[in-house]
Design a protein around this motif. Structure first.
Motif, PDB file in Angstrom:
ATOM      1  N   LEU A  40     -37.490  22.292  27.928  1.00 37.99           N
ATOM      2  CA  LEU A  40     -37.830  23.461  27.105  1.00 37.99           C
ATOM      3  C   LEU A  40     -37.101  24.711  27.582  1.00 37.99           C
ATOM      4  O   LEU A  40     -36.712  25.554  26.783  1.00 37.99           O
ATOM      5  N   VAL A  41     -36.918  24.836  28.894  1.00 42.39           N
ATOM      6  CA  VAL A  41     -36.285  26.040  29.439  1.00 42.39           C
ATOM      7  C   VAL A  41     -34.800  25.841  29.753  1.00 42.39           C
ATOM      8  O   VAL A  41     -34.140  26.774  30.218  1.00 42.39           O
ATOM      9  N   ASP A  42     -34.269  24.640  29.490  1.00 38.18           N
ATOM     10  CA  ASP A  42     -32.859  24.361  29.779  1.00 38.18           C
ATOM     11  C   ASP A  42     -31.898  25.325  29.099  1.00 38.18           C
ATOM     12  O   ASP A  42     -30.916  25.744  29.674  1.00 38.18           O
ATOM     13  N   GLY A  43     -32.181  25.645  27.842  1.00 41.94           N
ATOM     14  CA  GLY A  43     -31.261  26.481  27.076  1.00 41.94           C
ATOM     15  C   GLY A  43     -31.382  27.974  27.358  1.00 41.94           C
ATOM     16  O   GLY A  43     -30.587  28.763  26.867  1.00 41.94           O
ATOM     17  N   ILE A  44     -32.366  28.375  28.159  1.00 45.06           N
ATOM     18  CA  ILE A  44     -32.588  29.805  28.416  1.00 45.06           C
ATOM     19  C   ILE A  44     -31.619  30.295  29.487  1.00 45.06           C
ATOM     20  O   ILE A  44     -31.510  29.710  30.563  1.00 45.06           O
TER      21      ILE A  44
ATOM     22  N   LYS B  28     -39.793  11.188  17.462  1.00 51.79           N
ATOM     23  CA  LYS B  28     -40.014  12.603  17.767  1.00 51.79           C
ATOM     24  C   LYS B  28     -41.135  13.167  16.895  1.00 51.79           C
ATOM     25  O   LYS B  28     -41.988  13.911  17.374  1.00 51.79           O
ATOM     26  N   GLU B  29     -41.161  12.807  15.618  1.00 54.91           N
ATOM     27  CA  GLU B  29     -42.225  13.273  14.714  1.00 54.91           C
ATOM     28  C   GLU B  29     -43.588  12.816  15.232  1.00 54.91           C
ATOM     29  O   GLU B  29     -44.545  13.590  15.245  1.00 54.91           O
TER      30      GLU B  29
ATOM     31  N   GLY C 202     -34.832  17.504  22.653  1.00 56.88           N
ATOM     32  CA  GLY C 202     -35.373  17.917  23.949  1.00 56.88           C
ATOM     33  C   GLY C 202     -35.801  19.373  23.954  1.00 56.88           C
ATOM     34  O   GLY C 202     -36.718  19.759  24.674  1.00 56.88           O
ATOM     35  N   LYS C 203     -35.127  20.180  23.158  1.00 56.99           N
ATOM     36  CA  LYS C 203     -35.450  21.616  23.102  1.00 56.99           C
ATOM     37  C   LYS C 203     -36.656  21.898  22.207  1.00 56.99           C
ATOM     38  O   LYS C 203     -37.211  22.988  22.249  1.00 56.99           O
ATOM     39  N   LEU C 204     -37.025  20.917  21.368  1.00 56.71           N
ATOM     40  CA  LEU C 204     -38.180  21.108  20.483  1.00 56.71           C
ATOM     41  C   LEU C 204     -39.470  21.024  21.301  1.00 56.71           C
ATOM     42  O   LEU C 204     -39.654  20.095  22.074  1.00 56.71           O
TER      43      LEU C 204
ATOM     44  N   LYS D  84     -37.985  36.757  26.020  1.00 56.06           N
ATOM     45  CA  LYS D  84     -37.034  36.987  24.921  1.00 56.06           C
ATOM     46  C   LYS D  84     -36.715  35.716  24.148  1.00 56.06           C
ATOM     47  O   LYS D  84     -36.285  35.780  23.006  1.00 56.06           O
ATOM     48  N   SER D  85     -36.910  34.548  24.788  1.00 57.01           N
ATOM     49  CA  SER D  85     -36.579  33.275  24.122  1.00 57.01           C
ATOM     50  C   SER D  85     -37.511  33.074  22.926  1.00 57.01           C
ATOM     51  O   SER D  85     -38.564  33.698  22.834  1.00 57.01           O
ATOM     52  N   ASP D  86     -37.121  32.172  22.026  1.00 59.33           N
ATOM     53  CA  ASP D  86     -37.938  31.933  20.835  1.00 59.33           C
ATOM     54  C   ASP D  86     -39.025  30.877  21.052  1.00 59.33           C
ATOM     55  O   ASP D  86     -39.578  30.349  20.102  1.00 59.33           O
ATOM     56  N   LEU D  87     -39.349  30.596  22.317  1.00 58.12           N
ATOM     57  CA  LEU D  87     -40.369  29.589  22.614  1.00 58.12           C
ATOM     58  C   LEU D  87     -41.781  30.098  22.347  1.00 58.12           C
ATOM     59  O   LEU D  87     -42.695  29.318  22.125  1.00 58.12           O
TER      60      LEU D  87
END
Length: 186
Positions: free
Chosen positions: A37-41, A179-180, A26-28, A85-88
């Protein structure tokens, strides 16, 4: 502990390994916008690292945009800084009412990198499943050693454990291929 509870425990742990893989996937970033995508931020909100979802409403109005609407006006700059700052590699646009993030289409090289990352996550999930199998088999051998189950029961239980492992490894492969495909899709 008996044979069935060892198998049930192993299955529950394998299911958790699979759901952990889903969270990682989900984060990919794919070419499509997703609120995950922003859940982990985490945002520095009055000195406390707070997930974006706890201080703003996050939505995807279309397939290429994520909108973030903080409930507190004071959180806007913190949310912007956290995203930068996130690596997105995404740039937020703040109009004072809402923060928009445009998801640009992925380049071919970036897609290939993301596929490699997805494969790595899949491999880690398979290793976790195999470690659970090993732990379960060790518990079963201990039961046989303690004379709680017979040698025949041990053989049947280890066969069941292997079938369970094969089933979960196949599910990990299936999710990884999905996912691929999603990443490579234009």
């Amino acid at each position: 502990m008996d044979r069935d509870s060892v198998l049930l425990d192993a299955e529950e742990r394998m299911e958790k390994a699979l759901s952990s893989l889903e969270r990682e996937f989900g984060k990919l970033r794919t070419g499509r916008a997703s609120t995950s995508l922003v859940d982990g931020i985490k945002v520095d909100y009055y000195g406390t690292p707070t997930p974006i979802g706890q201080l703003a409403s996050v939505a995807t109005p279309d397939s290429r945009t994520i909108t973030i609407q903080p409930w507190d006006r004071g959180a806007f700059s913190g949310v912007e800084k956290a995203i930068l700052k996130s690596d997105l590699g995404l740039t937020p646009i703040n109009d004072g009412k809402i923060i928009r993030i445009s998801i640009p289409p992925l380049t071919e090289d970036r897609r290939k990198e993301l596929v490699k990352v997805a494969r790595k996550y899949g491999e880690e999930a398979k290793v976790a499943v195999r470690n659970i199998r090993r732990d379960g088999n060790d518990q079963l051998k201990k039961l046989e050693k303690d004379k709680t189950i017979s040698e025949d029961d041990l053989k049947k239980a280890t066969d069941e454990m292997q079938k369970l492992t094969d089933r979960y490894v196949a599910r990990v492969d299936e999710r990884g291929q999905g996912k691929e495909k999603e990443i490579m899709e234009l």
